[in-house]
Motif scaffolding. Structure first.
Motif, PDB file in Angstrom:
ATOM      1  N   ASP A 160      14.384   6.076   7.169  1.00  0.00           N
ATOM      2  CA  ASP A 160      13.133   6.819   7.018  1.00  0.00           C
ATOM      3  C   ASP A 160      13.017   7.428   5.626  1.00  0.00           C
ATOM      4  OD1 ASP A 160      12.177   6.402   9.640  1.00  0.00           O
ATOM      5  OD2 ASP A 160      13.486   7.981  10.399  1.00  0.00           O
ATOM      6  N   LEU A 161      11.787   7.472   5.114  1.00  0.00           N
ATOM      7  CA  LEU A 161      11.459   8.154   3.865  1.00  0.00           C
ATOM      8  C   LEU A 161      10.461   9.261   4.171  1.00  0.00           C
ATOM      9  CD1 LEU A 161      10.892   5.053   1.545  1.00  0.00           C
ATOM     10  CD2 LEU A 161      13.006   6.330   1.888  1.00  0.00           C
ATOM     11  N   VAL A 162      10.728  10.468   3.669  1.00  0.00           N
ATOM     12  CA  VAL A 162       9.874  11.614   3.988  1.00  0.00           C
ATOM     13  C   VAL A 162       9.615  12.419   2.711  1.00  0.00           C
ATOM     14  CG1 VAL A 162       9.632  13.739   5.326  1.00  0.00           C
ATOM     15  CG2 VAL A 162      10.823  11.771   6.322  1.00  0.00           C
ATOM     16  N   THR A 163       8.343  12.728   2.451  1.00  0.00           N
ATOM     17  CA  THR A 163       7.958  13.531   1.299  1.00  0.00           C
ATOM     18  C   THR A 163       6.821  14.462   1.689  1.00  0.00           C
ATOM     19  OG1 THR A 163       8.449  11.679  -0.179  1.00  0.00           O
ATOM     20  CG2 THR A 163       7.173  13.485  -1.105  1.00  0.00           C
ATOM     21  N   LEU A 164       6.920  15.718   1.271  1.00  0.00           N
ATOM     22  CA  LEU A 164       5.808  16.647   1.439  1.00  0.00           C
ATOM     23  C   LEU A 164       5.011  16.661   0.145  1.00  0.00           C
ATOM     24  CD1 LEU A 164       4.381  18.812   3.163  1.00  0.00           C
ATOM     25  CD2 LEU A 164       5.881  20.511   2.095  1.00  0.00           C
ATOM     26  N   VAL A 165       3.744  16.315   0.221  1.00  0.00           N
ATOM     27  CA  VAL A 165       2.896  16.293  -0.979  1.00  0.00           C
ATOM     28  C   VAL A 165       1.990  17.522  -0.946  1.00  0.00           C
ATOM     29  CG1 VAL A 165       1.208  14.790   0.184  1.00  0.00           C
ATOM     30  CG2 VAL A 165       1.201  14.995  -2.300  1.00  0.00           C
ATOM     31  N   GLN A 166       1.904  18.192  -2.086  1.00  0.00           N
ATOM     32  CA  GLN A 166       1.177  19.448  -2.165  1.00  0.00           C
ATOM     33  C   GLN A 166       0.077  19.348  -3.207  1.00  0.00           C
ATOM     34  OE1 GLN A 166       3.788  22.749  -2.815  1.00  0.00           O
ATOM     35  NE2 GLN A 166       2.271  24.272  -2.243  1.00  0.00           N
ATOM     36  N   ASP A 167      -1.122  19.709  -2.815  1.00  0.00           N
ATOM     37  CA  ASP A 167      -2.225  19.726  -3.759  1.00  0.00           C
ATOM     38  C   ASP A 167      -2.107  20.968  -4.638  1.00  0.00           C
ATOM     39  OD1 ASP A 167      -4.460  18.891  -5.046  1.00  0.00           O
ATOM     40  OD2 ASP A 167      -5.868  19.453  -3.464  1.00  0.00           O
ATOM     41  N   ALA A 168      -2.723  20.957  -5.792  1.00  0.00           N
ATOM     42  CA  ALA A 168      -2.592  22.064  -6.725  1.00  0.00           C
ATOM     43  C   ALA A 168      -3.806  22.129  -7.633  1.00  0.00           C
ATOM     44  CB  ALA A 168      -1.322  21.894  -7.561  1.00  0.00           C
ATOM     45  N   TYR A 179       4.124  12.927   4.014  1.00  0.00           N
ATOM     46  CA  TYR A 179       3.966  11.483   3.844  1.00  0.00           C
ATOM     47  C   TYR A 179       5.274  10.777   4.196  1.00  0.00           C
ATOM     48  CZ  TYR A 179       2.789   6.989   1.830  1.00  0.00           C
ATOM     49  OH  TYR A 179       2.555   5.647   1.653  1.00  0.00           O
ATOM     50  N   THR A 180       5.170   9.725   5.016  1.00  0.00           N
ATOM     51  CA  THR A 180       6.370   9.028   5.487  1.00  0.00           C
ATOM     52  C   THR A 180       6.210   7.515   5.359  1.00  0.00           C
ATOM     53  OG1 THR A 180       5.593   8.918   7.789  1.00  0.00           O
ATOM     54  CG2 THR A 180       6.874  10.865   7.145  1.00  0.00           C
ATOM     55  N   ASP A 181       7.333   6.866   5.320  1.00  0.00           N
ATOM     56  CA  ASP A 181       7.399   5.407   5.336  1.00  0.00           C
ATOM     57  C   ASP A 181       8.809   5.047   5.779  1.00  0.00           C
ATOM     58  OD1 ASP A 181       6.817   2.723   5.073  1.00  0.00           O
ATOM     59  OD2 ASP A 181       6.081   2.884   3.006  1.00  0.00           O
ATOM     60  N   THR A 201       0.822  -1.224   0.000  1.00  0.00           N
ATOM     61  CA  THR A 201       0.000   0.000   0.000  1.00  0.00           C
ATOM     62  C   THR A 201       0.847   1.261   0.000  1.00  0.00           C
ATOM     63  OG1 THR A 201      -0.132   0.092   2.431  1.00  0.00           O
ATOM     64  CG2 THR A 201      -1.813  -1.214   1.265  1.00  0.00           C
ATOM     65  N   SER A 202       2.145   1.112   0.122  1.00  0.00           N
ATOM     66  CA  SER A 202       3.025   2.275   0.175  1.00  0.00           C
ATOM     67  C   SER A 202       2.997   3.042  -1.144  1.00  0.00           C
ATOM     68  CB  SER A 202       4.460   1.847   0.485  1.00  0.00           C
ATOM     69  OG  SER A 202       5.330   2.967   0.477  1.00  0.00           O
ATOM     70  N   ASN A 203       3.123   4.357  -1.050  1.00  0.00           N
ATOM     71  CA  ASN A 203       3.207   5.197  -2.245  1.00  0.00           C
ATOM     72  C   ASN A 203       4.633   5.329  -2.764  1.00  0.00           C
ATOM     73  OD1 ASN A 203       0.447   6.128  -2.714  1.00  0.00           O
ATOM     74  ND2 ASN A 203       0.643   7.113  -0.722  1.00  0.00           N
ATOM     75  N   TYR A 204       5.566   4.683  -2.106  1.00  0.00           N
ATOM     76  CA  TYR A 204       6.951   4.677  -2.577  1.00  0.00           C
ATOM     77  C   TYR A 204       7.198   3.461  -3.459  1.00  0.00           C
ATOM     78  CZ  TYR A 204       7.930   8.319   0.841  1.00  0.00           C
ATOM     79  OH  TYR A 204       7.934   9.494   1.560  1.00  0.00           O
ATOM     80  N   ARG A 205       8.164   3.590  -4.353  1.00  0.00           N
ATOM     81  CA  ARG A 205       8.617   2.491  -5.205  1.00  0.00           C
ATOM     82  C   ARG A 205      10.117   2.343  -5.049  1.00  0.00           C
ATOM     83  NH1 ARG A 205       5.515   5.854  -8.146  1.00  0.00           N
ATOM     84  NH2 ARG A 205       7.323   6.758  -9.235  1.00  0.00           N
ATOM     85  N   LEU A 206      10.590   1.095  -5.017  1.00  0.00           N
ATOM     86  CA  LEU A 206      12.012   0.834  -4.818  1.00  0.00           C
ATOM     87  C   LEU A 206      12.587   0.077  -6.006  1.00  0.00           C
ATOM     88  CD1 LEU A 206      12.047  -0.441  -1.100  1.00  0.00           C
ATOM     89  CD2 LEU A 206      12.262   1.916  -1.926  1.00  0.00           C
TER      90      LEU A 206
END
Length: 498
Positions: free
Chosen positions: A137-145, A121-123, A77-82
């Motif tokens: 740790d993985l950290v991303t700031l997601v911004q709506d537009a 968003y973190t994972d 379910t993670s929004n990250y891809r490796l």
């Protein structure tokens, strides 16, 4: 034929042997080392994929090891891809690292802002299992537009029709409901958004407009663009890659085009990383400016910062920095009036063969048979008052006149970089700086004392040769709001101590 079969057999043997694990390993014991303990993927827009980030995983021991498991904590379910050592997925088993060696983990993400409850968003990437488990740790700031996309028809993405002629530019005209941009959410434009005839696009203070690759903004004839930035809330035009590594890369998007007989005003804006920051076209039918631009900065254009073609432009407190060609190009005649502006081109990404400022009254037209015709238009005015024209080339100011049309210009109280060591312009009477009918109080090859040209920081210091050298004008404040009614400095900035 026999030799060919032997060759293919050899290739097959090599391929098979390269896939065989021919070394012994021991299980990982939780002693992995990482190039970083947190991977920050910077900010991404909703549903726009991030850049690729990397993490290096080290085996510092003298034995080859096997990591039983590498996976994302949020699983499938993670929004990250490796991508781990060439394999893509979200979970990996039995990954080997040779003694004193390392592997790469590449990370990407695409996040729908409406599906996450927290914009941060973190994972985690989990390595090994049980008591030996380690994590990064993985950290991303997601911004709506607000997204503006080209229209589609049965055959694909539509292209713009301008003056009844089809173009190859993908895009569409903005609807009436889209003609006001606010600072509530950023705007992301795909393709070219166009403002139709007799329509006005108003951009409020603090708005942020981001353009995808090969995208931009077109103001059609008799349309208008009003950019109402303020000193504290500037309007920003830039690309749609928000990661820090993209913050100063030129040519990420197309241009802002202002077509003939449009009326446009820009105040307190930053335009950066375009191919051409502003492209302003003919204005032969009126004495009013096509573009009035004040308190605005244009940086990192891969071609031109501001390109006028027989245009009428009024500029005050304008700063145009590093560009691949000219910071300011006033071409094919027109009317240009700039006061207290700084044109400083210290481009270092490639060879630059044009000066920071070029002014001419001609255009070369090439027909279908490759025949050239030189067309001219009147240069009604090219007036520069209290301006800095500087850069890392010897010649940063050129007036290029062709007979056949008028050529009017005036340069007063300006600092100009012009070292003609080879006497290449000895016969150009328009570049006779001793001609007092066109030049007054010129500082030739002086020191502007910019703070940091590599960062497009053209604030001047106390060693500058332009301090107290400007003539009085109606532009009573500099681009930072500093009063300049007494002893004004040349350029867009009053000097500071640094």
């Amino acid at each position: 034929m026999k030799n060919a079969l032997l060759f293919l057999a050899a290739i097959l043997l090599i391929s098979i042997s390269s896939c065989r694990k021919d070394f012994d390993t021991v299980p990982s014991f939780g002693n992995l080392e990482f190039s970083k303990d947190t991977v920050f993927l910077d900010t991404v827009f909703s549903n726009i994929g991030s850049a690729t980030y990397n993490l290096k995983v080290y085996n510092r021991s003298n034995k080859a090891i096997t990591i039983p498991e590498i996976k994302l904590e949020n699983g499938q379910t993670s929004n990250y891809r490796l991508n781990v050592d060439g394999e893509s997925g979200k979970e990996f088993r039995d990954m080997d690292i040779l003694a004193n060696d390392s592997i790469y983990v590449f990370i990407e993400t695409t996040i729908n802002a409406t599906t996450v409850t927290n914009p941060l968003y973190t994972d985690k990437i989990l390595f090994d299992n049980g008591n030996n488990q380690q994590d990064v740790d993985l950290v991303t700031l997601v911004q709506d537009a607000n997204f503006i996309f080209p229209s589609r028809n049965s055959t694909g993405i539509e292209t713009l029709t301008i003056d009844g002629r089809d173009t190859e530019l993908q895009g569409r005209f903005l609807t009436d409901a889209e003609l006001t941009f606010t600072d509530e959410k950023p705007y992301v434009i795909y393709g070219y958004a166009a403002v139709a005839e007799d329509k006005v696009l108003t951009i409020n203070a603090g708005a942020k407009i981001h353009f995808h690759k090969n995208s931009g903004l077109i103001i059609d004839k008799k349309g208008s663009l009003l950019v109402n930035g303020t000193l504290d809330k500037k309007v920003t035009f830039e690309g749609d890659r928000l990661e820090h590594r993209f913050s100063e890369i030129p040519g990420q998007w197309g241009f802002i085009s202002m077509r003939e007989d449009s009326r446009n005003e820009i105040n307190y804006a930053i335009i950066k990383n375009a191919s051409v920051g502003l492209l302003v076209d003919d204005n032969e039918n009126t004495t009013e400016p096509t573009l009035t631009i004040k308190n605005t900065e244009i940086y990192n254009s891969s071609n031109y910062g501001l390109l006028g073609r027989n245009a009428n432009i009024l500029g005050e407190n304008v700063v145009i920095g590093n560009t691949g060609q000219s910071s300011l190009a006033c071409t094919f005649g027109g009317t240009y009036n700039f006061t207290h502006s700084t044109f400083a081109n210290y481009w270092s990404n490639s060879f630059r063969n044009l000066p920071a400022v070029i002014v001419n009254n001609h255009f070369t037209q090439i027909d279908a048979n490759n025949n050239e015709t030189i067309l001219t238009r009147d240069l009604t005015a090219a007036n520069f008052t209290n301006c800095i024209i500087n850069g890392n080339n010897n010649i940063e100011f050129i007036l290029d006149k062709v007979a056949g049309s008028s050529f009017n210009y005036s340069v007063e109280n300006c600092l100009i970089q012009f070292n003609d060591f080879n006497n290449s312009f000895a016969g150009n009477t328009e570049l006779d700086f001793d001609d007092t009918s066109h030049y007054q109080n010129i500082i030739l090859n002086g020191n502007p004392n910019f703070r940091d040209t590599s960062k497009n920081d053209f604030i001047i210091g106390k060693e500058s040769d332009v301090i107290n050298k400007a003539k009085a004008s109606s532009v009573s404040e500099d681009i930072l709001g500093v009063n300049r009614t007494i002893n004004p400095d040349i350029g867009a900035y009053q000097h500071i101590e640094f």
